[in-house]
Design a protein around this motif. Structure first.
Motif, short mmCIF file in Angstrom:
data_model
loop_
_atom_site.label_atom_id
_atom_site.label_comp_id
_atom_site.label_asym_id
_atom_site.label_seq_id
_atom_site.Cartn_x
_atom_site.Cartn_y
_atom_site.Cartn_z
N MET A 174 0.83 -1.20 0.00
CA MET A 174 0.00 0.00 0.00
C MET A 174 0.87 1.25 0.00
N LEU A 175 0.51 2.22 -0.83
CA LEU A 175 1.19 3.51 -0.88
C LEU A 175 0.22 4.59 -0.42
N PHE A 176 0.59 5.29 0.65
CA PHE A 176 -0.20 6.41 1.15
C PHE A 176 0.52 7.70 0.81
N LEU A 177 -0.09 8.52 -0.04
CA LEU A 177 0.43 9.84 -0.37
C LEU A 177 -0.42 10.86 0.37
N GLN A 178 0.16 11.52 1.36
CA GLN A 178 -0.62 12.34 2.28
C GLN A 178 0.01 13.72 2.47
N GLY A 179 -0.84 14.76 2.41
CA GLY A 179 -0.39 16.12 2.65
C GLY A 179 -0.27 16.41 4.14
N THR A 180 0.67 17.25 4.49
CA THR A 180 0.86 17.58 5.90
C THR A 180 -0.22 18.52 6.44
N ARG A 181 -1.00 19.13 5.55
CA ARG A 181 -2.10 20.00 5.99
C ARG A 181 -3.46 19.37 5.69
N ASP A 182 -3.50 18.06 5.56
CA ASP A 182 -4.74 17.35 5.24
C ASP A 182 -5.66 17.34 6.46
N ALA A 183 -6.79 18.03 6.36
CA ALA A 183 -7.74 18.11 7.48
C ALA A 183 -8.49 16.81 7.71
N LEU A 184 -8.38 15.86 6.78
CA LEU A 184 -9.05 14.56 6.93
C LEU A 184 -8.08 13.46 7.33
N ALA A 185 -6.85 13.84 7.64
CA ALA A 185 -5.86 12.87 8.11
C ALA A 185 -4.73 13.64 8.79
N GLU A 186 -4.92 13.96 10.07
CA GLU A 186 -3.88 14.67 10.79
C GLU A 186 -2.60 13.84 10.75
N TRP A 187 -1.48 14.51 10.46
CA TRP A 187 -0.24 13.80 10.18
C TRP A 187 0.19 12.82 11.28
N PRO A 188 0.18 13.18 12.55
CA PRO A 188 0.58 12.20 13.56
C PRO A 188 -0.28 10.95 13.55
N LEU A 189 -1.57 11.09 13.21
CA LEU A 189 -2.46 9.93 13.20
C LEU A 189 -2.19 9.01 12.01
N ILE A 190 -2.10 9.58 10.82
CA ILE A 190 -1.86 8.74 9.64
C ILE A 190 -0.47 8.10 9.72
N GLU A 191 0.47 8.81 10.30
CA GLU A 191 1.82 8.26 10.47
C GLU A 191 1.78 7.07 11.43
N ALA A 192 1.04 7.22 12.52
CA ALA A 192 0.93 6.12 13.49
C ALA A 192 0.24 4.91 12.89
N VAL A 193 -0.81 5.14 12.10
CA VAL A 193 -1.52 4.04 11.44
C VAL A 193 -0.59 3.28 10.51
N CYS A 194 0.14 4.00 9.69
CA CYS A 194 1.00 3.36 8.70
C CYS A 194 2.13 2.56 9.35
N LYS A 195 2.57 3.01 10.50
CA LYS A 195 3.64 2.29 11.20
C LYS A 195 3.19 0.90 11.65
N THR A 196 1.88 0.72 11.79
CA THR A 196 1.36 -0.59 12.22
C THR A 196 1.10 -1.53 11.05
N LEU A 197 1.25 -1.04 9.82
CA LEU A 197 0.93 -1.81 8.62
C LEU A 197 2.22 -2.25 7.93
N PRO A 198 2.55 -3.53 7.97
CA PRO A 198 3.83 -4.01 7.42
C PRO A 198 4.01 -3.73 5.94
N THR A 199 2.92 -3.65 5.19
CA THR A 199 3.05 -3.47 3.73
C THR A 199 2.85 -2.02 3.29
N ALA A 200 2.76 -1.09 4.25
CA ALA A 200 2.46 0.30 3.91
C ALA A 200 3.71 1.14 3.72
N THR A 201 3.65 2.03 2.73
CA THR A 201 4.65 3.07 2.52
C THR A 201 3.95 4.41 2.61
N LEU A 202 4.43 5.28 3.47
CA LEU A 202 3.83 6.61 3.66
C LEU A 202 4.76 7.67 3.09
N VAL A 203 4.23 8.49 2.19
CA VAL A 203 5.00 9.58 1.59
C VAL A 203 4.39 10.91 2.01
#
Length: 221
Positions: A161-190
């Protein structure tokens, strides 16, 4: 932005007797290395300028796209389809792409709502021929209501999985999406610095960045 204009091929895909058929637009670059089934966001269909520009920029990177409307958008309704209809739509369009272009590495994903519905589809029934999922702004929570429950199903996805996320995304606060992706072995967060949920970031050419990062991730699979 895209350096040339690629002409899409139009078509239709029947979803079900109840949902009817939806429009699809396919762009096949001459040097195609993969094909991405790309769903739109909740508020705009496959012809929105973001979807058009992203498809063209991805083609510049050798990635073809199959864009499609969800039934509610096809029928001119404002309220997005419920998950069962939306995930069935993803499934039917993925099958269509696989049948039309056999042997081509196949990805799926989408912008916001399109990506989220794709993730539910993949968590339940991802076919073995899919190579991965690309999220262009995963909508982790409603605006000003930070939460991660929308990610509860993601651990069931075994595909890259590739997550492309903006740092000002109001629908995915950065600390939360970062924490989620860290729990997913197949995820890449950009991290797309300064971008909001629409990937607006001042004068920065974010579309080209999204396309280039998609190709970079694909090459690493």
């Amino acid at each position: 932005m895209a350096s040339r204009v690629y002409t899409p091929v139009t078509g239709t895909v029947v979803i079900s007797p109840g949902a009817g058929a939806v429009s699809v637009r396919t762009i096949i670059p001459p040097d195609m290395v993969a094909l991405l089934v790309l769903g739109h966001g909740a508020g705009a269909g496959m012809l929105h300028s973001f979807m058009e520009s992203l498809a063209q920029a991805l083609a510049d990177q050798g990635i073809g796209t199959v864009r499609y409307n969800f039934p509610y958008m096809e029928q001119g309704r404002k309220l997005p389809d419920k998950a069962p209809v939306a995930t069935e739509t993803v499934a039917r369009v993925v099958d269509y792409a696989y049948q039309q272009y056999p042997g081509v590495p196949l990805l799926t994903g989408g912008k916001s709502f399109g990506g989220r519905m794709t993730s539910h589809y993949a968590a339940a029934e991802a076919p073995t021929f899919l190579r991965g999922i690309v999220f262009y702004g995963f909508p982790l929570h409603p605006p000003k209501k930070p939460d991660t429950s929308r990610a509860d199903h993601l651990p069931a996805i075994t595909l890259p999985m590739l997550f492309l996320q903006g740092t000002r995304d109001a629908l995915a606060e950065w600390p939360l999406i970062e924490a989620v992706c860290k729990t997913l072995p197949t995820a890449t967060l950009v991290k797309i610095e300064g971008a909001d949920h629409a990937f607006a970031a001042g004068k920065k050419d974010v579309i080209s960045i999204l396309a280039a990062e998609t190709r970079r991730w694909l090459d690493g699979l």
